[in-house]
Structures are given as C-alpha cells and as structure tokens.
Design a protein around this motif. Structure first.
Motif, PDB file in Angstrom:
ATOM      1  N   PRO A 324       0.794  -1.238   0.000  1.00 50.31           N
ATOM      2  CA  PRO A 324       0.000   0.000   0.000  1.00 50.31           C
ATOM      3  C   PRO A 324       0.820   1.277   0.000  1.00 50.31           C
ATOM      4  O   PRO A 324       0.460   2.245  -0.675  1.00 50.31           O
ATOM      5  CB  PRO A 324      -0.850  -0.136   1.269  1.00 50.31           C
ATOM      6  CG  PRO A 324      -0.985  -1.608   1.471  1.00 50.31           C
ATOM      7  CD  PRO A 324       0.327  -2.191   1.025  1.00 50.31           C
ATOM      8  N   ASN A 325       1.905   1.316   0.752  1.00 42.88           N
ATOM      9  CA  ASN A 325       2.670   2.558   0.849  1.00 42.88           C
ATOM     10  C   ASN A 325       3.434   2.896  -0.432  1.00 42.88           C
ATOM     11  O   ASN A 325       3.980   3.994  -0.546  1.00 42.88           O
ATOM     12  CB  ASN A 325       3.649   2.491   2.022  1.00 42.88           C
ATOM     13  CG  ASN A 325       2.944   2.591   3.361  1.00 42.88           C
ATOM     14  OD1 ASN A 325       1.820   3.076   3.447  1.00 42.88           O
ATOM     15  ND2 ASN A 325       3.584   2.119   4.410  1.00 42.88           N
ATOM     16  N   ALA A 355      -9.539  12.775  -7.755  1.00 40.68           N
ATOM     17  CA  ALA A 355     -10.041  12.621  -6.387  1.00 40.68           C
ATOM     18  C   ALA A 355     -10.020  11.159  -5.955  1.00 40.68           C
ATOM     19  O   ALA A 355      -9.776  10.847  -4.783  1.00 40.68           O
ATOM     20  CB  ALA A 355     -11.455  13.194  -6.279  1.00 40.68           C
ATOM     21  N   HIS A 356     -10.271  10.242  -6.882  1.00 42.71           N
ATOM     22  CA  HIS A 356     -10.212   8.819  -6.550  1.00 42.71           C
ATOM     23  C   HIS A 356      -8.758   8.365  -6.359  1.00 42.71           C
ATOM     24  O   HIS A 356      -8.486   7.503  -5.508  1.00 42.71           O
ATOM     25  CB  HIS A 356     -10.903   7.992  -7.631  1.00 42.71           C
ATOM     26  CG  HIS A 356     -12.400   8.065  -7.563  1.00 42.71           C
ATOM     27  ND1 HIS A 356     -13.108   9.185  -7.922  1.00 42.71           N
ATOM     28  CD2 HIS A 356     -13.321   7.151  -7.139  1.00 42.71           C
ATOM     29  CE1 HIS A 356     -14.413   8.970  -7.746  1.00 42.71           C
ATOM     30  NE2 HIS A 356     -14.562   7.745  -7.268  1.00 42.71           N
ATOM     31  N   TYR A 357      -7.837   8.936  -7.105  1.00 40.03           N
ATOM     32  CA  TYR A 357      -6.412   8.653  -6.852  1.00 40.03           C
ATOM     33  C   TYR A 357      -6.008   9.174  -5.479  1.00 40.03           C
ATOM     34  O   TYR A 357      -5.171   8.572  -4.797  1.00 40.03           O
ATOM     35  CB  TYR A 357      -5.551   9.304  -7.935  1.00 40.03           C
ATOM     36  CG  TYR A 357      -4.077   9.390  -7.584  1.00 40.03           C
ATOM     37  CD1 TYR A 357      -3.303   8.243  -7.457  1.00 40.03           C
ATOM     38  CD2 TYR A 357      -3.467  10.631  -7.362  1.00 40.03           C
ATOM     39  CE1 TYR A 357      -1.955   8.325  -7.123  1.00 40.03           C
ATOM     40  CE2 TYR A 357      -2.126  10.714  -7.032  1.00 40.03           C
ATOM     41  CZ  TYR A 357      -1.373   9.564  -6.911  1.00 40.03           C
ATOM     42  OH  TYR A 357      -0.050   9.644  -6.572  1.00 40.03           O
ATOM     43  N   ALA A 358      -6.619  10.275  -5.051  1.00 33.02           N
ATOM     44  CA  ALA A 358      -6.302  10.831  -3.734  1.00 33.02           C
ATOM     45  C   ALA A 358      -6.616   9.838  -2.618  1.00 33.02           C
ATOM     46  O   ALA A 358      -6.001   9.883  -1.544  1.00 33.02           O
ATOM     47  CB  ALA A 358      -7.063  12.134  -3.523  1.00 33.02           C
ATOM     48  N   ASP A 362      -4.225   8.784   0.359  1.00 30.83           N
ATOM     49  CA  ASP A 362      -4.636   8.823   1.753  1.00 30.83           C
ATOM     50  C   ASP A 362      -4.384   7.491   2.454  1.00 30.83           C
ATOM     51  O   ASP A 362      -4.149   7.463   3.669  1.00 30.83           O
ATOM     52  CB  ASP A 362      -6.121   9.187   1.843  1.00 30.83           C
ATOM     53  CG  ASP A 362      -6.556   9.524   3.250  1.00 30.83           C
ATOM     54  OD1 ASP A 362      -6.088  10.557   3.774  1.00 30.83           O
ATOM     55  OD2 ASP A 362      -7.350   8.758   3.838  1.00 30.83           O
ATOM     56  N   GLN A 363      -4.410   6.403   1.708  1.00 30.86           N
ATOM     57  CA  GLN A 363      -4.106   5.095   2.299  1.00 30.86           C
ATOM     58  C   GLN A 363      -2.657   5.010   2.767  1.00 30.86           C
ATOM     59  O   GLN A 363      -2.328   4.149   3.587  1.00 30.86           O
ATOM     60  CB  GLN A 363      -4.409   3.985   1.289  1.00 30.86           C
ATOM     61  CG  GLN A 363      -5.894   3.792   1.026  1.00 30.86           C
ATOM     62  CD  GLN A 363      -6.172   2.841  -0.127  1.00 30.86           C
ATOM     63  OE1 GLN A 363      -5.279   2.502  -0.909  1.00 30.86           O
ATOM     64  NE2 GLN A 363      -7.417   2.393  -0.233  1.00 30.86           N
ATOM     65  N   GLY A 374      -3.625  13.667   0.266  1.00 28.86           N
ATOM     66  CA  GLY A 374      -4.810  13.087  -0.355  1.00 28.86           C
ATOM     67  C   GLY A 374      -6.071  13.824   0.049  1.00 28.86           C
ATOM     68  O   GLY A 374      -6.926  14.140  -0.788  1.00 28.86           O
ATOM     69  N   ALA A 375      -6.189  14.116   1.345  1.00 29.89           N
ATOM     70  CA  ALA A 375      -7.370  14.839   1.828  1.00 29.89           C
ATOM     71  C   ALA A 375      -7.443  16.245   1.235  1.00 29.89           C
ATOM     72  O   ALA A 375      -8.532  16.730   0.892  1.00 29.89           O
ATOM     73  CB  ALA A 375      -7.345  14.905   3.352  1.00 29.89           C
ATOM     74  N   ARG A 376      -6.313  16.891   1.085  1.00 28.46           N
ATOM     75  CA  ARG A 376      -6.303  18.251   0.518  1.00 28.46           C
ATOM     76  C   ARG A 376      -6.742  18.231  -0.937  1.00 28.46           C
ATOM     77  O   ARG A 376      -7.463  19.128  -1.396  1.00 28.46           O
ATOM     78  CB  ARG A 376      -4.911  18.866   0.651  1.00 28.46           C
ATOM     79  CG  ARG A 376      -4.478  19.086   2.089  1.00 28.46           C
ATOM     80  CD  ARG A 376      -3.138  19.775   2.189  1.00 28.46           C
ATOM     81  NE  ARG A 376      -3.229  21.195   1.905  1.00 28.46           N
ATOM     82  CZ  ARG A 376      -2.205  22.036   1.983  1.00 28.46           C
ATOM     83  NH1 ARG A 376      -1.016  21.593   2.342  1.00 28.46           N
ATOM     84  NH2 ARG A 376      -2.359  23.308   1.715  1.00 28.46           N
ATOM     85  N   ILE A 377      -6.310  17.209  -1.673  1.00 30.61           N
ATOM     86  CA  ILE A 377      -6.703  17.115  -3.085  1.00 30.61           C
ATOM     87  C   ILE A 377      -8.215  16.956  -3.202  1.00 30.61           C
ATOM     88  O   ILE A 377      -8.874  17.644  -4.001  1.00 30.61           O
ATOM     89  CB  ILE A 377      -5.971  15.945  -3.774  1.00 30.61           C
ATOM     90  CG1 ILE A 377      -4.488  16.260  -3.921  1.00 30.61           C
ATOM     91  CG2 ILE A 377      -6.587  15.660  -5.144  1.00 30.61           C
ATOM     92  CD1 ILE A 377      -3.668  15.104  -4.459  1.00 30.61           C
TER      93      ILE A 377
END
Length: 403
Positions: A324-325, A355-358, A362-363, A374-377
C-alpha cells in the motif's frame, strides 16, 4: 646504581608510539575501535556489512581559502549569501550538487549530519519491508558516494524530513537549503541517464523514487494555506516527477534483467501475499462506477477515452498486490501526458478521477511524505467541480471523511 638503573631500563620494552586514527570512520569512532582507514570500506565496517562513513577533516591554510572560494561560487544565486563569510570551513558548501557531476565532492560537517539523519531516521521511515529499508539505508549511501545528484537528493530529503516531522533540529539553514531546490542535481541526473551502463543502471533506476518522495514531501513543507489552483498545479507537477520513473524504466530494465548481480530491491520486498491485498474492493467498485459519469460528462469522444483509460489504471497497483505505501507512485507512471493536460485544463471528469487517486494517497498517509495531501486534493476538487459532478466523488468524500 647507574648500572642497575641502566640494566632495568634495558629490560623494559620501548613503548610503541601512539598512532591515532585521524581519518577513521564514524562507526569505528563510536565503537572506540581503531579504524584501519581502508577506503571505501574499512575492515570493521566490512566485517559487519554496514555503511562506512567518514567525517571530513577541517581544512586549513590554502585549502580553507580554496574551500571558501568554492563555497561562494556554489552559493551564487542563493537567497542570502551574507552569512557565508561567518561560517567556518567545516560548514562550507551547503549543496554538493552545485558542481553536480559523476563524482561526489567532499561533504561538510553540516551535510554529514544530514547524511547521518538519512541513515538513522529517513531510511527507517520507509515502512515498506526490511529489504526495502536495507536498500535505502545501504545501497543508497553507496550510490550517493558515487553520484553528486544522488547525494543532493538524499540531503534535501533529510532536510525535508526534519521540517515535516517538526524536528527541533530544523533550522533556517535547512529551510534555505530546501528552497534552493535541486535543479542542478536533476540536470546531472539527466546527463547521466543519457549513458546507461551496467555500473549506473541501478542508481538511475532508483533515483526517480526519491525524486517522487521529494515532490510529495515538498508539498507538505511550510504548511501554509494554499489556493485551490496552487494545490492542483503542485499535484500535476508531482505527477510529472513520478512519471519520470516509468520513462527511465524502459531504458534501464533490460540492462538490469540481464545482470547477474543482486538487485537493490527484489519483488518480495515490494509485493504482498494475495490474501493480504484485500480491502480494496470498494475502491475498485467506485472506479468502475465512474464510467457512467464519463459517458454523460458531455466531453467529446477523445476526452472520454482518455478519462476512461486513466480511471481504469487507478486500481492496477491493487491487482498485482503492490504494498500500500508504494501504490501512490504507480498511477502517475501509467497515465498519459494528454490526461495531465486535461487536469491542467481543469476538465471536471479528470478532476473526479484525480479525487479517486487521492484515496490511494490517503491510504499511505502514515508515510510522512504523503501526510494529508490526499485529503487536501479531495477538498480542492470538491470546491472546483460544478455541482452536477459532486455525486461522482461521493466515495472519496466518504472514505476520507470529508462529508
């Protein structure tokens, strides 16, 4: 008495003159072991298979004068050069990439502290696998000793790590170093990439990873309130940095596959078992549902085709069980330049896909270089989208808990 004294002296062996190791490595000094000063790796470090690092000696006389002269040339164009004359010769030359070439220039003590921070803290922060950690602790240091562009990126990422983790060791000098950027290092890397050989292909193949980390970390630096346009432009810039990895892989992979030596990172270091890759079915389903919105977006056929291809590539990292990272680094490698053009033009469906890539970003928010990007995007995309496209980002909003 004289003869007695003389005979006693004759029986006492002469004491061997003390020969202090003045160019010993850091590990030998820490362990209070006399270093044999063999380079590039001393006997003690070779025995325990650890990096062998040497603190540069303080320059004196003419050497100090030349060092100061070189520093002034290296720092030409920096935000403030007035403090340079106050620094000692051991603090000279903030950026080794000022004369970025195939060989590495001597490190100042200040730079050595950043290098030490990389080994002790930054490499350890790559929470991927033990093998991945060892590669970026050991092989990366070896690469840095051979290539100035590699050394510069390690030093600047170490400074960014100090900044983004709110370390009390972070100073204005680190800030200035970060703001000076890495254009010289990138230029040197591009020159080296024009001549890929067995000797440098691993370094060239690995370099874009730390450039990508640099891009994501730089977005977290100085967490001031940024405009929506700035966040989107920085995201596109980061994606372009990451995309260089795929382009270079096409050149270096054939050479790496033909080599008999062990690679920096093996597949088991970056992949998870199939049973451990679950938990992404919701993302896959959400991305599949985007096709409905793409079809009714009102875009022409070419744009819809680009968006469809970009959307389907978001879930690819999960399908081949990448850890995941590391997944945030994949999608930018796969999307087409024309899709980045759609993002630049603020095409609504392209922003929905971003937004879906974000969510993938976020993961990996536990990684200091991803943090809250991710949250900012997603927040910015929600502000930029026309109202009729808001339902298309319901999954990112709900997953990152922005609704």
């Amino acid at each position: 008495m004289y003869f007695l004294h003389s005979s006693q002296n004759s029986r006492i062996p002469n004491r061997r003159p003390h020969t202090k190791s003045r160019r010993g490595c850091v590990r030998c000094k820490q362990k209070h072991v006399k270093c044999d000063e063999v380079r590039p790796t001393c006997g003690f470090c070779a025995r325990y298979d650890v990096p062998c690092l040497v603190v540069p000696t303080r320059a004196t006389g003419a050497e100090s004068s030349r060092a100061r002269s070189g520093t002034r040339k290296a720092q030409r164009g920096s935000p403030d050069t007035r403090d340079e004359t106050k620094s000692t010769s051991s603090e000279a030359a903030i950026s080794p990439s000022s004369n970025a070439n195939e060989s590495v220039s001597s490190l100042s003590l200040w730079e050595f502290e950043l290098l030490h921070h990389w080994i002790i803290n930054v490499a350890d922060s790559f929470d991927i696998s033990p093998g991945f950690h060892r590669a970026w602790r050991d092989q990366a240091i070896t690469a840095a000793t051979k290539h100035d562009f590699f050394m510069h990126m390690i030093l600047i990422i170490s400074a960014l790590h100090l900044a983004t983790t709110n370390s009390p060791k972070f100073t204005e000098r680190h800030r200035e170093f970060i703001l000076n950027g890495c254009s010289d290092a990138m230029s040197a890397f591009q020159r080296a990439a024009q001549n890929v050989t067995d000797d440098n292909c691993e370094e060239l193949r690995s370099f874009p990873f730390i450039v990508a980390v640099y891009g994501l970390a730089l977005a977290q630096f100085d967490r001031i309130e940024k405009s929506e346009e700035t966040v989107l432009d920085e995201t596109i810039h980061i994606m372009n940095l990451i995309k260089a990895n795929y382009i270079l892989a096409q050149t270096t992979d054939p050479i790496i596959r033909s080599r008999s030596v062990k690679r920096w990172v093996e597949e088991e270091d970056i992949l998870v078992d199939g049973e451990n890759s679950s938990g992404h079915s919701d993302l896959i389903q959400a991305v599949n549902n985007l096709q409905i919105y793409i079809d009714i977006s009102g875009d022409d056929e070419d744009v819809r085709t680009l968006n469809t291809r970009a959307a389907t590539k978001i879930t690819e990292p999960a399908t081949y069980t990448l850890k995941p990272n590391l997944r945030p680094f994949v999608w930018p490698n796969l999307v087409e330049d024309e899709f980045l053009g759609l993002l630049t033009a603020r095409n609504p469906m392209a922003l929905v896909i971003l937004a879906h890539y974000a969510v993938v970003l976020d993961q990996a928010r536990s990684q200091w270089w991803c943090a809250n990007w991710g949250a900012r995007i997603v927040s910015v995309v929600r502000s930029c989208l026309p109202e009729r496209f808001i339902p298309a980002i319901a999954y990112p909003l709900d997953t990152i808990r922005l609704i």
